[in-house]
Write a protein that holds these residues in place. Structure first.
Motif, PDB file in Angstrom:
ATOM      1  N   SER A  70      -4.876   2.598   3.616  1.00  0.00           N
ATOM      2  CA  SER A  70      -5.224   4.270   3.991  1.00  0.00           C
ATOM      3  C   SER A  70      -5.474   4.821   3.118  1.00  0.00           C
ATOM      4  CB  SER A  70      -4.275   4.660   4.652  1.00  0.00           C
ATOM      5  OG  SER A  70      -3.750   4.085   5.886  1.00  0.00           O
ATOM      6  N   ASN A  71      -5.279   4.892   1.417  1.00  0.00           N
ATOM      7  CA  ASN A  71      -5.444   5.389   0.408  1.00  0.00           C
ATOM      8  C   ASN A  71      -5.138   4.977  -1.367  1.00  0.00           C
ATOM      9  OD1 ASN A  71      -4.320   8.336   1.919  1.00  0.00           O
ATOM     10  ND2 ASN A  71      -2.347   7.740   1.575  1.00  0.00           N
ATOM     11  N   THR A  72      -5.992   5.097  -2.234  1.00  0.00           N
ATOM     12  CA  THR A  72      -6.435   4.681  -3.018  1.00  0.00           C
ATOM     13  C   THR A  72      -4.532   4.063  -3.913  1.00  0.00           C
ATOM     14  OG1 THR A  72      -8.387   5.883  -3.464  1.00  0.00           O
ATOM     15  CG2 THR A  72      -7.174   4.580  -5.574  1.00  0.00           C
ATOM     16  N   ASP A  73      -3.948   4.898  -4.076  1.00  0.00           N
ATOM     17  CA  ASP A  73      -2.461   4.421  -4.394  1.00  0.00           C
ATOM     18  C   ASP A  73      -2.094   3.123  -3.751  1.00  0.00           C
ATOM     19  OD1 ASP A  73      -1.402   6.064  -2.558  1.00  0.00           O
ATOM     20  OD2 ASP A  73       0.153   6.772  -4.015  1.00  0.00           O
ATOM     21  N   GLU A  74      -2.460   2.876  -2.629  1.00  0.00           N
ATOM     22  CA  GLU A  74      -1.967   2.226  -1.714  1.00  0.00           C
ATOM     23  C   GLU A  74      -2.888   0.726  -1.669  1.00  0.00           C
ATOM     24  OE1 GLU A  74      -1.560   3.408   1.921  1.00  0.00           O
ATOM     25  OE2 GLU A  74       0.118   5.454   1.373  1.00  0.00           O
ATOM     26  N   LYS A  75      -3.486   0.370  -2.299  1.00  0.00           N
ATOM     27  CA  LYS A  75      -4.352  -0.502  -2.504  1.00  0.00           C
ATOM     28  C   LYS A  75      -4.669  -1.143  -3.744  1.00  0.00           C
ATOM     29  CE  LYS A  75      -8.089   1.738  -0.070  1.00  0.00           C
ATOM     30  NZ  LYS A  75      -9.659   2.471   0.242  1.00  0.00           N
ATOM     31  N   PRO A  76      -4.860  -2.726  -4.078  1.00  0.00           N
ATOM     32  CA  PRO A  76      -4.740  -4.017  -2.770  1.00  0.00           C
ATOM     33  C   PRO A  76      -4.120  -4.040  -1.547  1.00  0.00           C
ATOM     34  CG  PRO A  76      -5.878  -4.981  -4.764  1.00  0.00           C
ATOM     35  CD  PRO A  76      -4.659  -3.540  -5.288  1.00  0.00           C
ATOM     36  N   PRO A  77      -4.124  -3.854  -0.838  1.00  0.00           N
ATOM     37  CA  PRO A  77      -3.011  -4.898   0.129  1.00  0.00           C
ATOM     38  C   PRO A  77      -2.700  -6.111  -0.412  1.00  0.00           C
ATOM     39  CG  PRO A  77      -4.557  -3.451   1.714  1.00  0.00           C
ATOM     40  CD  PRO A  77      -5.044  -3.727   0.287  1.00  0.00           C
ATOM     41  N   HIS A  78      -1.733  -6.542  -0.438  1.00  0.00           N
ATOM     42  CA  HIS A  78      -1.691  -7.887  -1.563  1.00  0.00           C
ATOM     43  C   HIS A  78      -0.164  -8.405  -0.812  1.00  0.00           C
ATOM     44  CE1 HIS A  78       0.888  -4.813  -3.788  1.00  0.00           C
ATOM     45  NE2 HIS A  78       1.747  -5.589  -4.110  1.00  0.00           N
ATOM     46  N   ARG A  79      -0.099 -10.122  -0.865  1.00  0.00           N
ATOM     47  CA  ARG A  79       1.227 -10.338  -0.184  1.00  0.00           C
ATOM     48  C   ARG A  79       2.316 -10.325  -1.022  1.00  0.00           C
ATOM     49  NH1 ARG A  79       2.327 -13.134   3.910  1.00  0.00           N
ATOM     50  NH2 ARG A  79       0.312 -12.719   4.702  1.00  0.00           N
ATOM     51  N   TRP A 216       5.395   4.249 -12.477  1.00  0.00           N
ATOM     52  CA  TRP A 216       4.387   4.762 -11.191  1.00  0.00           C
ATOM     53  C   TRP A 216       3.427   4.204 -11.470  1.00  0.00           C
ATOM     54  CZ3 TRP A 216       3.091   7.001  -6.639  1.00  0.00           C
ATOM     55  CH2 TRP A 216       1.615   6.843  -6.418  1.00  0.00           C
ATOM     56  N   HIS A 217       2.738   2.871 -10.583  1.00  0.00           N
ATOM     57  CA  HIS A 217       1.040   3.309 -11.764  1.00  0.00           C
ATOM     58  C   HIS A 217      -0.208   3.270 -10.352  1.00  0.00           C
ATOM     59  CE1 HIS A 217       3.823  -0.133 -12.587  1.00  0.00           C
ATOM     60  NE2 HIS A 217       2.871  -0.011 -13.607  1.00  0.00           N
ATOM     61  N   GLY A 218      -1.199   3.561 -10.277  1.00  0.00           N
ATOM     62  CA  GLY A 218      -2.177   4.389  -9.561  1.00  0.00           C
ATOM     63  C   GLY A 218      -2.412   3.189  -8.079  1.00  0.00           C
ATOM     64  N   ASN A 219      -2.332   2.385  -9.004  1.00  0.00           N
ATOM     65  CA  ASN A 219      -2.797   1.361  -7.260  1.00  0.00           C
ATOM     66  C   ASN A 219      -2.177  -0.276  -8.035  1.00  0.00           C
ATOM     67  OD1 ASN A 219      -4.662  -0.290  -9.544  1.00  0.00           O
ATOM     68  ND2 ASN A 219      -5.867   1.415  -8.973  1.00  0.00           N
ATOM     69  N   TYR A 220      -1.862  -1.081  -6.724  1.00  0.00           N
ATOM     70  CA  TYR A 220      -1.375  -2.553  -7.402  1.00  0.00           C
ATOM     71  C   TYR A 220      -1.968  -3.544  -7.785  1.00  0.00           C
ATOM     72  CZ  TYR A 220       1.380  -0.234  -3.637  1.00  0.00           C
ATOM     73  OH  TYR A 220       2.835  -0.249  -3.053  1.00  0.00           O
ATOM     74  N   SER A 221      -3.637  -3.313  -8.221  1.00  0.00           N
ATOM     75  CA  SER A 221      -3.717  -3.934  -9.149  1.00  0.00           C
ATOM     76  C   SER A 221      -2.927  -4.547 -10.263  1.00  0.00           C
ATOM     77  CB  SER A 221      -5.321  -3.291  -9.571  1.00  0.00           C
ATOM     78  OG  SER A 221      -6.462  -3.083  -8.934  1.00  0.00           O
ATOM     79  N   GLY A 222      -2.787  -5.641 -10.206  1.00  0.00           N
ATOM     80  CA  GLY A 222      -1.726  -5.989 -11.747  1.00  0.00           C
ATOM     81  C   GLY A 222      -0.393  -6.280 -11.143  1.00  0.00           C
ATOM     82  N   ALA A 223       0.059  -6.061  -9.966  1.00  0.00           N
ATOM     83  CA  ALA A 223       1.153  -6.221  -9.698  1.00  0.00           C
ATOM     84  C   ALA A 223       2.390  -6.742  -9.337  1.00  0.00           C
ATOM     85  CB  ALA A 223       1.512  -5.570  -7.991  1.00  0.00           C
ATOM     86  N   PRO A 224       3.127  -7.576  -9.117  1.00  0.00           N
ATOM     87  CA  PRO A 224       3.683  -8.593  -9.166  1.00  0.00           C
ATOM     88  C   PRO A 224       4.498  -9.272  -7.651  1.00  0.00           C
ATOM     89  CG  PRO A 224       5.852  -6.779  -9.933  1.00  0.00           C
ATOM     90  CD  PRO A 224       4.352  -6.286 -10.094  1.00  0.00           C
TER      91      PRO A 224
END
Length: 281
Positions: A70-79, A216-224
């Motif tokens: 839905s929003n840039t900061d909610e991407k990418p969906p990740h498990r 805060w991070h602008g998106n989930y790239s690299g999220a644990p």
């Protein structure tokens, strides 16, 4: 809200027995890396003794897809894979805050002791968790952002935990459309008046925003992917809040929606919910 009274020996023994039963139930929940756990009866087990200030709900281990398109900061969906943990059945109330901190910072203090504490910063929330831990000997903390969203979804993959029908939102949340009293202003309301989600948690949508551990991070790239708080490579010194508030519209109450403020922000819509780590054999 009446403050807790010291428990007699019999009740303390009962509380220990309840905790033992809770851990046994957790063993039945399976691996910490089970796929897409669905709400189970064990998920709404409350751990509460006379010595505790808060009712905590056992959130079962499992995995889920965090975020949305839905929003840039909610991407990418990740498990994300999570171990079981404890989460407050409701937001921290004004009575609970005063019991530990000695004063009430809330703008809406006339709402009553069972209303969520508001006007607290991330720094305040961390201080509260630390003082409560020192007082009780139990390690209270803010949930990670992943833990919060997993608990909010309660096994769902819809916009809100109850589904995608916006017309049902008023049954589950205090928000912009229903938090105004007569002709007054919108404001927070007493906790646990709306329907709980599938894990037995109240007000995960609306009422007050809830601080989490993560920066805060602008998106989930690299999220644990293990559900821990993401506190490195932060963007702009902000901290994350979740859940929406009495001021939010429907979109801001979505399970995936993210907010950010500086850690010293004391907006009248800012509150918190506490977590504890479960140490299983």
């Amino acid at each position: 809200m009446k403050g807790p009274q010291p428990a007699p020996p019999g009740r303390r023994a009962g509380a220990r027995a309840l905790a033992t039963l809770a851990l046994a139930a957790l063993c039945l929940l399976g691996s910490a890396y089970a796929q897409d756990s669905k709400p189970r009866p064990f998920a709404v087990l409350e751990l509460r003794s006379e010595a505790d200030l808060f009712a905590m709900v056992v959130v079962p281990a499992g995995s889920f897809v965090m975020g949305s398109d839905s929003n840039t900061d909610e991407k990418p969906p990740h498990r994300v894979y999570l171990r079981s943990f404890l989460l407050g059945k409701t937001e921290v109330t004004q009575a609970q805050w005063v019991a530990i901190m000695g004063s009430n910072p809330s703008r809406y203090s006339a709402c009553g002791t069972d209303c969520p504490v508001d006007s607290v910063s991330w720094d305040d929330a961390k201080d509260f968790a630390q003082r409560l831990s020192q007082k009780t000997g139990k390690q209270y903390r803010l949930p990670s952002e992943a833990e919060w969203e997993y608990a909010a979804r309660a096994g769902s993959n819809t916009r809100w935990s109850f589904g995608d029908n916006e017309n049902q939102l008023g049954d589950h949340a205090w928000y912009q459309a229903n938090s105004k009293v007569w002709f007054g202003e919108n404001k927070s309301q007493r906790v646990a008046l709306k329907r709980p989600n599938g894990f037995g948690l109240f007000d995960m949508h609306g009422n007050v925003l809830e601080w989490v551990e993560d920066c805060w991070h602008g998106n989930y790239s690299g999220a644990p992917a293990d559900g821990i708080g993401w506190t490195t490579a932060c963007s702009g010194g902000y901290r994350v809040l979740r859940g929406g508030s009495w001021l939010s519209g429907p979109a801001g109450l979505r399970s995936a929606y993210r907010f950010r403020y500086t850690p010293d922000n004391r907006g009248s819509y800012n509150g918190l919910r506490l977590a504890r780590t479960l140490l299983t054999p």
